[in-house]
Design a protein around this motif. Structure first.
Motif, PDB file in Angstrom:
ATOM      1  N   ALA A  13       0.870  -1.223   0.020  1.00 49.82           N
ATOM      2  CA  ALA A  13      -0.023   0.156  -0.007  1.00 49.82           C
ATOM      3  C   ALA A  13       0.823   1.210  -0.134  1.00 49.82           C
ATOM      4  N   THR A  14       1.932   1.216   0.268  1.00 51.22           N
ATOM      5  CA  THR A  14       3.073   2.251   0.399  1.00 51.22           C
ATOM      6  C   THR A  14       3.297   2.860  -1.108  1.00 51.22           C
ATOM      7  N   ARG A  15       3.264   3.828  -1.626  1.00 50.03           N
ATOM      8  CA  ARG A  15       3.674   4.286  -2.974  1.00 50.03           C
ATOM      9  C   ARG A  15       5.271   4.504  -2.887  1.00 50.03           C
ATOM     10  N   PRO A  16       5.884   3.862  -3.519  1.00 51.02           N
ATOM     11  CA  PRO A  16       7.558   3.668  -3.459  1.00 51.02           C
ATOM     12  C   PRO A  16       8.020   5.157  -3.468  1.00 51.02           C
ATOM     13  N   SER A  17       7.409   5.816  -4.455  1.00 53.07           N
ATOM     14  CA  SER A  17       8.191   7.377  -5.026  1.00 53.07           C
ATOM     15  C   SER A  17       7.787   8.106  -3.920  1.00 53.07           C
ATOM     16  N   THR A  18       6.823   8.222  -3.110  1.00 57.54           N
ATOM     17  CA  THR A  18       6.532   9.046  -2.195  1.00 57.54           C
ATOM     18  C   THR A  18       6.092   8.767  -0.723  1.00 57.54           C
ATOM     19  N   GLY A  19       5.880   7.700  -0.674  1.00 60.75           N
ATOM     20  CA  GLY A  19       5.783   7.089   0.975  1.00 60.75           C
ATOM     21  C   GLY A  19       4.224   7.108   1.252  1.00 60.75           C
ATOM     22  N   PHE A  20       3.542   7.830   0.396  1.00 61.88           N
ATOM     23  CA  PHE A  20       1.887   7.823   0.575  1.00 61.88           C
ATOM     24  C   PHE A  20       1.419   6.587   0.859  1.00 61.88           C
ATOM     25  N   ARG A  78       4.088   1.049 -10.649  1.00 62.23           N
ATOM     26  CA  ARG A  78       5.426   0.367  -9.992  1.00 62.23           C
ATOM     27  C   ARG A  78       6.499   0.857 -10.467  1.00 62.23           C
ATOM     28  N   TRP A  79       6.654   0.265 -12.084  1.00 62.69           N
ATOM     29  CA  TRP A  79       7.744   0.632 -13.002  1.00 62.69           C
ATOM     30  C   TRP A  79       8.067   1.987 -12.716  1.00 62.69           C
ATOM     31  N   MET A  80       7.036   2.916 -12.886  1.00 59.69           N
ATOM     32  CA  MET A  80       7.459   4.428 -12.890  1.00 59.69           C
ATOM     33  C   MET A  80       8.042   4.809 -11.609  1.00 59.69           C
ATOM     34  N   ASP A  81       7.720   4.216 -10.339  1.00 60.60           N
ATOM     35  CA  ASP A  81       8.518   4.539  -9.121  1.00 60.60           C
ATOM     36  C   ASP A  81       9.818   3.974  -9.079  1.00 60.60           C
ATOM     37  N   ALA A  82      10.062   2.820  -9.687  1.00 60.34           N
ATOM     38  CA  ALA A  82      11.387   2.282  -9.671  1.00 60.34           C
ATOM     39  C   ALA A  82      12.268   3.135 -10.373  1.00 60.34           C
ATOM     40  N   VAL A  83      11.809   3.750 -11.571  1.00 57.14           N
ATOM     41  CA  VAL A  83      12.629   4.666 -12.345  1.00 57.14           C
ATOM     42  C   VAL A  83      13.052   6.008 -11.697  1.00 57.14           C
ATOM     43  N   ALA A  84      12.105   6.393 -11.048  1.00 59.65           N
ATOM     44  CA  ALA A  84      12.104   7.646 -10.286  1.00 59.65           C
ATOM     45  C   ALA A  84      13.006   7.611  -9.168  1.00 59.65           C
ATOM     46  N   GLY A 143      -2.028   6.990  -7.289  1.00 60.41           N
ATOM     47  CA  GLY A 143      -2.131   5.547  -7.891  1.00 60.41           C
ATOM     48  C   GLY A 143      -3.353   5.655  -8.890  1.00 60.41           C
ATOM     49  N   VAL A 144      -4.306   6.586  -8.922  1.00 65.06           N
ATOM     50  CA  VAL A 144      -5.585   6.184  -9.736  1.00 65.06           C
ATOM     51  C   VAL A 144      -5.628   6.926 -10.810  1.00 65.06           C
TER      52      VAL A 144
END
Length: 406
Positions: A278-285, A318-324, A357-358
């Motif tokens: 549930a945690t957004r990897p690029s922001t922690g939200f 999730r891919w965009m977060d990994a790249v960021a 994420g929506v």
């Protein structure tokens, strides 16, 4: 204390924090009946121990619980202050005490069994799950288990950062804060060598506010470091700390990693919260995704379906977060510039929906176009190479090769 023989239920919640509290409230809201529920946690959560902030539309089940909400927020850099109107969304803050209180009410109405003991191994035989204590004694046997205990990802990520923060709840004798708008990100704070830092202000009224210092990066600070950063940020805001009282202190550490969190570790065990992705990897939200998970679980239980929510975020996110994360960690992009461009070049609603994420694929492309092109292209290529190396590392010479049909 553990019961002498295991309690038999349909649904067991292992861990009684925010994720479980939202599930209990959602089960009550969906008027679930005839389902035996147990909560396994050595601590019955009560009172104020954390604050959650999230985006949403006015109204809804959480409305009576909110401490405050704002229809506009500020993003501040050294170049200036940008006020973002959020309509039709709003930024809202809810503190833990009313969430825990509502969960306790739901627990009573559901006639749930509370097991005040720590949980250890979950033994899933495919038909029932036995929840054991750390010594291996059976506490509960359940048809399904929702496990929200914190845990590390299944394997280390290619990038592993932390969102870590300290906040002071400051009380003033006279009008001091502007309750009409929150400061979402204030990047005037000194920036760490690796990572990005910002301050943030959530006013409840003109005399009471949460003032927080946050870092995204690979390493934590010590207590003195957080306090010094908060004093420095208060000075930037023009606050006279000698005239204010620190009523409460909040601390937190949230993972920001592209390492995988396994949401379904066995047939009848489902992980929720950060442990369930549930945690957004690029922001922690995290909070909005926990809300979605809770509502999906409750709707499924009410309909007699397995309590398995959809993935918290689409695979492309999730891919965009990994790249960021890679771009930030390797220094391909400047953290302040990255987030400032995100808000400068997109409508506020799109940014907030993306962070939750929506967004649609078309909106995601618009967000990607607002990032620095060449540095992000390098991060994309580096991420692809990292994924390839990970796959080759998992395959050893002599292993059988699976042939796929074209």
């Amino acid at each position: 204390m553990p019961a002498s023989s295991p309690v038999d239920v349909d649904l067991a919640l292992v861990g009684g924090g925010g994720a479980a509290s939202l599930v209990l409230a959602a089960l009550d809201r969906h008027r679930v009946t005839g389902v035996r529920v147990a909560v396994v946690d050595p601590v019955h959560k009560r009172g104020q121990d954390r604050t959650w902030a999230f985006w949403g539309t006015p109204g809804g089940d959480l409305e009576p619980l909110l401490s405050a909400s704002w229809s506009r927020v500020e993003v501040v850099t050294a170049a200036g202050r940008r006020v973002l109107p959020l309509d039709p969304l709003r930024y809202a803050m809810v503190r833990s005490a009313p969430v825990y209180d509502r969960a306790a009410e739901a627990e009573r109405r559901l006639d749930a069994v509370r097991i005040g003991a720590p949980a250890g191994e979950l033994r899933d035989d495919g038909d029932r799950v036995t929840v054991c204590d750390p010594e291996g004694r059976a506490l509960v046997r359940a048809g399904w288990v929702l496990d929200s205990r914190p845990r590390k990802p299944a394997r280390p990520g290619r990038t592993s950062w932390l969102q870590h923060f300290r906040g002071w709840w400051l009380a003033a004798e006279g009008p001091t804060f502007d309750p009409g708008r929150a400061v979402l990100m204030d990047f005037r704070t000194p920036q760490p060598e690796r990572g990005v830092s910002f301050g943030y202000v959530l006013p409840v009224d003109d005399r009471f506010a949460l003032v927080e210092y946050t870092e995204f990066g690979p390493a934590l600070l010590d207590d003195a470091g957080y306090d010094a950063a908060l004093r420095g940020y208060a000075a930037l805001l023009g606050l006279d700390l000698s005239a204010l009282r620190v009523r409460e202190v909040e601390n937190g550490v949230i993972p920001m990693t592209d390492g995988p969190f396994v949401a379904r570790p066995s047939p009848r065990v489902v992980r929720l919260g950060t442990a369930g992705g549930a945690t957004r990897p690029s922001t922690g939200f995290t909070f909005s995704a926990m809300l979605r998970q809770a509502d999906e679980v409750a709707a499924a239980v009410a309909a007699g379906r397995p309590p398995v929510p959809a993935p918290a975020y689409p695979g492309r996110h999730r891919w965009m977060d990994a790249v960021a994360l890679r771009a930030l960690d390797r220094g391909h992009v400047d953290g302040v510039e990255f987030f400032a461009r995100l808000f400068d070049r997109n409508p506020a609603e799109r940014v907030l929906r993306f962070l939750d994420g929506v967004t649609s694929p078309a909106e995601d492309l618009a967000v990607m176009r607002s990032s620095p092109l060449l540095p992000m292209t390098g991060a994309v290529l580096g991420d692809a190479a990292g994924r390839l190396r990970a796959r080759l590392g998992a395959w050893r010479p002599g292993d059988p090769v699976a042939h796929q049909r074209a």
